[in-house]
Design an enzyme around this catalytic site. Structure first.
Site, PDB file in Angstrom:
ATOM      1  N   GLY A 178      34.740 -64.400  22.319  1.00 36.79           N
ATOM      2  CA  GLY A 178      35.492 -64.246  23.557  1.00 36.79           C
ATOM      3  C   GLY A 178      35.980 -62.831  23.802  1.00 36.79           C
ATOM      4  O   GLY A 178      36.187 -62.046  22.870  1.00 36.79           O
TER       5      GLY A 178
ATOM      6  N   ARG B  32      31.089 -62.314  15.298  1.00 34.27           N
ATOM      7  CA  ARG B  32      32.363 -62.478  14.611  1.00 34.27           C
ATOM      8  C   ARG B  32      32.241 -63.626  13.620  1.00 34.27           C
ATOM      9  O   ARG B  32      31.789 -64.716  13.977  1.00 34.27           O
ATOM     10  CB  ARG B  32      33.478 -62.798  15.617  1.00 34.27           C
ATOM     11  CG  ARG B  32      34.890 -62.631  15.090  1.00 34.27           C
ATOM     12  CD  ARG B  32      35.918 -63.299  15.986  1.00 34.27           C
ATOM     13  NE  ARG B  32      35.847 -64.753  15.863  1.00 34.27           N
ATOM     14  CZ  ARG B  32      35.810 -65.596  16.897  1.00 34.27           C
ATOM     15  NH1 ARG B  32      35.807 -65.140  18.138  1.00 34.27           N
ATOM     16  NH2 ARG B  32      35.750 -66.900  16.690  1.00 34.27           N
TER      17      ARG B  32
ATOM     18  N   TYR C 115      44.490 -69.975  23.109  1.00 33.69           N
ATOM     19  CA  TYR C 115      44.631 -69.444  24.465  1.00 33.69           C
ATOM     20  C   TYR C 115      45.978 -69.726  25.134  1.00 33.69           C
ATOM     21  O   TYR C 115      46.260 -69.142  26.178  1.00 33.69           O
ATOM     22  CB  TYR C 115      43.489 -69.979  25.334  1.00 33.69           C
ATOM     23  CG  TYR C 115      42.144 -69.502  24.829  1.00 33.69           C
ATOM     24  CD1 TYR C 115      41.763 -68.170  24.972  1.00 33.69           C
ATOM     25  CD2 TYR C 115      41.275 -70.354  24.168  1.00 33.69           C
ATOM     26  CE1 TYR C 115      40.553 -67.713  24.485  1.00 33.69           C
ATOM     27  CE2 TYR C 115      40.051 -69.911  23.682  1.00 33.69           C
ATOM     28  CZ  TYR C 115      39.698 -68.588  23.846  1.00 33.69           C
ATOM     29  OH  TYR C 115      38.499 -68.146  23.351  1.00 33.69           O
TER      30      TYR C 115
ATOM     31  N   SER D 197      35.219 -72.630  20.402  1.00 34.14           N
ATOM     32  CA  SER D 197      36.644 -72.592  20.737  1.00 34.14           C
ATOM     33  C   SER D 197      37.400 -73.769  20.128  1.00 34.14           C
ATOM     34  O   SER D 197      38.378 -74.254  20.687  1.00 34.14           O
ATOM     35  CB  SER D 197      36.854 -72.560  22.262  1.00 34.14           C
ATOM     36  OG  SER D 197      36.388 -71.352  22.794  1.00 34.14           O
TER      37      SER D 197
ATOM     38  N   ASP E 227      34.137 -66.158  10.915  1.00 36.28           N
ATOM     39  CA  ASP E 227      35.439 -66.743  10.614  1.00 36.28           C
ATOM     40  C   ASP E 227      35.460 -67.278   9.190  1.00 36.28           C
ATOM     41  O   ASP E 227      34.441 -67.768   8.671  1.00 36.28           O
ATOM     42  CB  ASP E 227      35.756 -67.875  11.588  1.00 36.28           C
ATOM     43  CG  ASP E 227      35.754 -67.406  13.037  1.00 36.28           C
ATOM     44  OD1 ASP E 227      36.003 -66.203  13.272  1.00 36.28           O
ATOM     45  OD2 ASP E 227      35.495 -68.236  13.934  1.00 36.28           O
TER      46      ASP E 227
ATOM     47  N   GLU F 164      33.953 -74.869  27.605  1.00 35.44           N
ATOM     48  CA  GLU F 164      34.606 -73.565  27.478  1.00 35.44           C
ATOM     49  C   GLU F 164      34.488 -72.726  28.751  1.00 35.44           C
ATOM     50  O   GLU F 164      34.724 -71.515  28.736  1.00 35.44           O
ATOM     51  CB  GLU F 164      33.990 -72.814  26.299  1.00 35.44           C
ATOM     52  CG  GLU F 164      34.168 -73.519  24.972  1.00 35.44           C
ATOM     53  CD  GLU F 164      33.303 -72.931  23.877  1.00 35.44           C
ATOM     54  OE1 GLU F 164      33.598 -71.806  23.449  1.00 35.44           O
ATOM     55  OE2 GLU F 164      32.335 -73.593  23.454  1.00 35.44           O
TER      56      GLU F 164
ATOM     57  N   GLU G 173      31.991 -70.025   9.943  1.00 35.02           N
ATOM     58  CA  GLU G 173      30.923 -69.934  10.936  1.00 35.02           C
ATOM     59  C   GLU G 173      30.859 -68.532  11.508  1.00 35.02           C
ATOM     60  O   GLU G 173      31.761 -67.713  11.295  1.00 35.02           O
ATOM     61  CB  GLU G 173      31.133 -70.948  12.059  1.00 35.02           C
ATOM     62  CG  GLU G 173      32.437 -70.775  12.820  1.00 35.02           C
ATOM     63  CD  GLU G 173      32.698 -71.919  13.786  1.00 35.02           C
ATOM     64  OE1 GLU G 173      32.350 -73.071  13.442  1.00 35.02           O
ATOM     65  OE2 GLU G 173      33.244 -71.667  14.861  1.00 35.02           O
TER      66      GLU G 173
ATOM     67  N   ASN H 159      30.047 -66.449  15.233  1.00 38.54           N
ATOM     68  CA  ASN H 159      29.986 -66.573  16.687  1.00 38.54           C
ATOM     69  C   ASN H 159      29.238 -65.358  17.236  1.00 38.54           C
ATOM     70  O   ASN H 159      29.655 -64.213  17.006  1.00 38.54           O
ATOM     71  CB  ASN H 159      31.415 -66.627  17.240  1.00 38.54           C
ATOM     72  CG  ASN H 159      31.480 -66.932  18.712  1.00 38.54           C
ATOM     73  OD1 ASN H 159      30.642 -66.487  19.488  1.00 38.54           O
ATOM     74  ND2 ASN H 159      32.496 -67.671  19.110  1.00 38.54           N
TER      75      ASN H 159
END
Length: 351
Positions: free
Chosen positions: A304, A284, A245, A173, A286, A13, A298, A300
């Site tokens: 990002g 964050r 992305y 990611s 998800d 990443e 999960e 994070n």
């Protein structure tokens, strides 16, 4: 404030991290902070890419070893290190442990929470302990795969089933994530996964609407405050690296057009998980919204911060512009000292 922004790193990443870190450094400079931008190369060396307007430059620009970078920190003494890193070496507690030696505060969670959230197999145990809604799952090891793959496949099919999702335990990611619909494809991706890792997570595939809920610690109270939920509508089968992305890879809606009670439930889980793992600063979580309700995936601990990232979109939906967001994160971290118990009392780089 004097701020070091770290980006790059040794994980796949790396390119995303460079985008996050560069954007953070630009925003903090715009706010009048003195910023030094440090790139971590793929070999784990440190390069001063963005020289601070003030401070010592006698160390040159690098590449530096870890000890030389620590000497730079001790000489320049920034108020905070802003971590723009992602993936292995950046989110897993490694750089956090290194920074504890410096005694300089850094953004994001400390060593333990970072390592726990990064390890998908260990994090599943946290979800189970909390009673969070999560998909059936099993952890397979390379040893059992080599010894008797038929038995391992059978166990996975019984516990998690097909279609399923094969995940490397410490990637982000959506790197190292494969949706498998039959046993032949599953076996192929497990072979691939075990060439890279000694453990693999296999969980049941639960299709639905992809959601994410970020939390941001309140700068005054330190308590986690949920941001608006974001819905992700990827163009492909799921929210993979390209969807995240590549231009037009996904549509992201903030706030998510979902029922208020569903949004509130996900926000509550995001806060509970952040507290349970002793998260710090921001995180964050998800999830999937299936026909049967939420399924937590999960969390994070260093999400990002690129233009296409979800945390800035959630913050914007709450009326927090990007420059305000990163300054708020940096200011909050600067008031949180590194864990002095994690390093010797007398330590000097190069000694």
């Amino acid at each position: 404030m004097r701020i070091v922004v770290l980006y790059g790193g040794i994980s796949p990443e790396r390119d995303i991290s460079v985008k996050s870190g560069t954007r953070v450094a630009d925003a903090l400079s715009t706010r009048g902070h003195v910023v030094a931008g440090i790139l971590i190369t793929g070999e784990g060396r440190f390069v001063l890419q963005r020289e601070p307007a003030t401070g010592p430059t006698s160390a040159g620009r690098g590449p530096w070893s870890a000890a030389e970078f620590l000497s730079f920190l001790e000489g320049w003494r920034p108020d905070v290190v802003f971590l723009g890193l992602h993936g292995r070496g950046g989110e897993d507690g490694a750089i956090q442990g290194f920074l504890e030696w410096s005694g300089i505060p850094y953004t994001g969670s400390s060593v333990g929470p970072s390592a726990l959230a990064m390890d998908k197999t260990a994090f599943k145990a946290v979800l189970v302990e909390l009673g969070a809604p999560t998909a059936p799952h099993v952890t397979l090891t390379r040893d059992e795969w080599v010894d008797d793959r038929r038995s391992a496949l059978g166990r996975g099919c019984v516990v998690a089933g097909l279609p399923g999702v094969i995940k490397l335990p410490a990637s982000g990611s959506s790197i190292g994530v494969w949706i498998v619909h039959d046993s032949k494809t599953c076996e192929e991706y497990l072979d691939r996964a075990f060439r890279e890792e000694t453990r693999v997570l296999w969980e049941a595939y639960r299709p639905g609407r992809e959601l994410t809920a970020a939390v941001l610690d309140d700068p005054e109270t330190g308590q986690p405050v949920p941001l608006p939920v974001v819905e992700i509508r990827p163009r492909g089968e799921f929210f993979d690296l390209d969807s995240k992305y590549a231009p037009g890879g996904a549509e992201e809606l903030a706030p998510a057009p979902i029922a208020a009670e569903i949004a509130g439930e996900l926000q509550e889980w995001a806060v509970r998980i952040h507290r349970r793992i002793d998260g710090r600063g921001y995180s964050r979580t998800d999830a999937m919204l299936t026909d049967d309700g939420l399924v937590i995936l999960e969390t994070n601990t260093l999400p990002g911060l690129t233009e296409g990232s979800l945390l800035p979109k959630a913050a914007a939906a709450a009326g927090i512009e990007f420059d305000d967001l990163v300054e708020r994160i940096a200011l909050a971290a600067s008031r949180t000292p590194a864990d002095a118990s994690a390093r010797p009392r007398e330590f000097h780089a190069g000694s």
